[in-house]
Design an enzyme around this catalytic site. Structure first.
Site, PDB file in Angstrom:
ATOM      1  N   ASP A  54     -24.484  15.526 -15.604  1.00 48.86           N
ATOM      2  CA  ASP A  54     -25.144  16.519 -16.185  1.00 48.86           C
ATOM      3  C   ASP A  54     -24.666  17.907 -15.581  1.00 48.86           C
ATOM      4  O   ASP A  54     -24.902  17.890 -14.290  1.00 48.86           O
ATOM      5  CB  ASP A  54     -26.727  16.104 -16.108  1.00 48.86           C
ATOM      6  CG  ASP A  54     -27.750  17.577 -16.475  1.00 48.86           C
ATOM      7  OD1 ASP A  54     -27.052  18.661 -16.766  1.00 48.86           O
ATOM      8  OD2 ASP A  54     -28.734  17.237 -16.429  1.00 48.86           O
ATOM      9  N   ILE A  55     -24.321  18.680 -16.008  1.00 56.93           N
ATOM     10  CA  ILE A  55     -23.478  19.959 -15.586  1.00 56.93           C
ATOM     11  C   ILE A  55     -24.675  20.804 -14.841  1.00 56.93           C
ATOM     12  O   ILE A  55     -24.338  21.425 -13.883  1.00 56.93           O
ATOM     13  CB  ILE A  55     -22.834  20.738 -16.392  1.00 56.93           C
ATOM     14  CG1 ILE A  55     -21.545  21.581 -15.788  1.00 56.93           C
ATOM     15  CG2 ILE A  55     -23.479  21.715 -17.209  1.00 56.93           C
ATOM     16  CD1 ILE A  55     -20.422  21.944 -16.465  1.00 56.93           C
ATOM     17  N   ASN A 104     -22.741  30.435 -27.342  1.00 57.98           N
ATOM     18  CA  ASN A 104     -22.684  31.160 -28.803  1.00 57.98           C
ATOM     19  C   ASN A 104     -22.307  32.691 -28.679  1.00 57.98           C
ATOM     20  O   ASN A 104     -22.684  33.264 -27.861  1.00 57.98           O
ATOM     21  CB  ASN A 104     -23.614  30.710 -29.943  1.00 57.98           C
ATOM     22  CG  ASN A 104     -24.893  31.168 -29.801  1.00 57.98           C
ATOM     23  OD1 ASN A 104     -24.926  32.322 -29.606  1.00 57.98           O
ATOM     24  ND2 ASN A 104     -25.818  30.408 -29.258  1.00 57.98           N
ATOM     25  N   GLY A 112     -28.061  21.906 -27.019  1.00 56.10           N
ATOM     26  CA  GLY A 112     -26.708  21.317 -26.145  1.00 56.10           C
ATOM     27  C   GLY A 112     -27.016  21.768 -24.735  1.00 56.10           C
ATOM     28  O   GLY A 112     -28.035  21.810 -24.115  1.00 56.10           O
ATOM     29  N   VAL A 113     -25.560  21.930 -24.203  1.00 58.20           N
ATOM     30  CA  VAL A 113     -25.377  22.393 -22.660  1.00 58.20           C
ATOM     31  C   VAL A 113     -26.133  23.588 -22.516  1.00 58.20           C
ATOM     32  O   VAL A 113     -26.604  24.066 -21.599  1.00 58.20           O
ATOM     33  CB  VAL A 113     -24.121  22.192 -22.410  1.00 58.20           C
ATOM     34  CG1 VAL A 113     -23.056  23.161 -22.913  1.00 58.20           C
ATOM     35  CG2 VAL A 113     -24.150  21.995 -20.804  1.00 58.20           C
ATOM     36  N   ASP A 114     -25.815  24.527 -23.633  1.00 52.61           N
ATOM     37  CA  ASP A 114     -26.440  25.966 -23.584  1.00 52.61           C
ATOM     38  C   ASP A 114     -27.944  25.762 -23.136  1.00 52.61           C
ATOM     39  O   ASP A 114     -28.328  26.573 -22.304  1.00 52.61           O
ATOM     40  CB  ASP A 114     -26.228  26.554 -24.925  1.00 52.61           C
ATOM     41  CG  ASP A 114     -26.307  28.269 -24.775  1.00 52.61           C
ATOM     42  OD1 ASP A 114     -26.389  28.606 -23.764  1.00 52.61           O
ATOM     43  OD2 ASP A 114     -26.186  28.604 -25.850  1.00 52.61           O
ATOM     44  N   THR A 122     -17.270  20.289 -28.246  1.00 52.27           N
ATOM     45  CA  THR A 122     -17.270  18.591 -28.868  1.00 52.27           C
ATOM     46  C   THR A 122     -18.760  18.230 -29.060  1.00 52.27           C
ATOM     47  O   THR A 122     -18.827  17.054 -29.418  1.00 52.27           O
ATOM     48  CB  THR A 122     -16.667  17.833 -27.687  1.00 52.27           C
ATOM     49  OG1 THR A 122     -17.386  17.864 -26.396  1.00 52.27           O
ATOM     50  CG2 THR A 122     -15.440  18.263 -27.105  1.00 52.27           C
ATOM     51  N   TYR A 163     -20.286  22.093 -32.319  1.00 55.29           N
ATOM     52  CA  TYR A 163     -19.312  22.541 -32.946  1.00 55.29           C
ATOM     53  C   TYR A 163     -18.320  21.754 -33.534  1.00 55.29           C
ATOM     54  O   TYR A 163     -17.150  22.037 -34.110  1.00 55.29           O
ATOM     55  CB  TYR A 163     -18.673  23.524 -32.061  1.00 55.29           C
ATOM     56  CG  TYR A 163     -19.384  24.959 -31.707  1.00 55.29           C
ATOM     57  CD1 TYR A 163     -20.495  25.306 -32.642  1.00 55.29           C
ATOM     58  CD2 TYR A 163     -18.931  25.908 -31.074  1.00 55.29           C
ATOM     59  CE1 TYR A 163     -21.361  26.447 -32.632  1.00 55.29           C
ATOM     60  CE2 TYR A 163     -19.902  27.315 -31.029  1.00 55.29           C
ATOM     61  CZ  TYR A 163     -20.965  27.441 -31.849  1.00 55.29           C
ATOM     62  OH  TYR A 163     -21.435  28.510 -31.523  1.00 55.29           O
TER      63      TYR A 163
END
Ligand code: AR6
Length: 175
Positions: free
Chosen positions: A11-12, A25, A33-35, A123, A126
């Site tokens: 997990d970043i 975006n 997602g990650v955002d 990935t 998108y």
């Protein structure tokens, strides 16, 4: 294997790097997602910085990157880049994805970062095919590191096994 590049599964939002990259975006106003994870864990200071950028330049174009505080994240900065929507591979999606990596690394270097971590941009929502995206990501990072001494370590933080495997395969290649 390039000793400056590593791949991990995880997990970043937990990564302590000078900068982590967000798959944002064009609105820079958050998303899924990650955002979503980055804004949730990093807190409102990140969105405050994003609003200032939007007021100044009206968001972020696909392939470009902007930088904000890391807020409450272990990372000092978040670099927000906007990956292309894959859309069947039409248009210049590969070049735009390459630009995301190149522009994020350049922005990190300009801001004195030595360590940077990337998710697998485009990935998820998108829809960029993971194998193709991994080839572009690793090539873009290798090319940048060959031309720029400022960045010491680039970490690919993969959330899923597929991305991890594709990035690992690419890292084993000679170039
Ligand atoms: N750490 C690392 N990687 C993650 C994490 C995490 N915590 N969460 C998800 N991923 P996506 P995109 C992976 O959809 O395709 C947002 O709504 C995920 O498994 O986050 O570029 C934005 O606001 C996938 O491999 O980004 C945009 O609207 C990768 O991160 C849109 O999604 C990217 O998936 C951007 O879509």
């Amino acid at each position: 294997m390039n000793p400056k590049i590593q791949v991990i599964k995880g997990d970043i939002t937990k990564i302590k790097a000078d900068a982590i990259v967000n798959a944002a975006n064009t609105s820079l106003m958050g998303g899924g997602g990650v955002d979503g994870a980055i804004h949730r864990v990093g807190g409102p200071a990140i969105l405050d910085d994003c609003r200032k950028i939007v007021a100044r330049q009206g968001g972020c174009k696909t392939g470009q990157a902007v930088i904000t505080t890391g807020g409450k994240l272990p990372a000092k900065y978040v670099i927000h880049t906007v990956g292309p929507v894959y859309n069947g591979g039409k248009g210049d999606v590969a070049e735009l994805l390459r630009s995301c990596y190149r522009n994020s690394l350049a922005l990190a270097a300009e801001n004195g970062c030595k360590t940077i971590a990337f998710p697998n941009i485009s990935t998820g929502i998108y829809g960029y095919p993971k194998a193709k995206a991994a080839e572009i990501a690793v090539n873009a990072v290798k090319t940048f590191l060959n031309q720029n001494e400022a960045i010491e370590t680039v970490t690919f933080v993969c959330f899923d096994n597929e991305n991890y495997t594709f990035i690992e395969e690419q890292l084993k290649l000679e170039f």
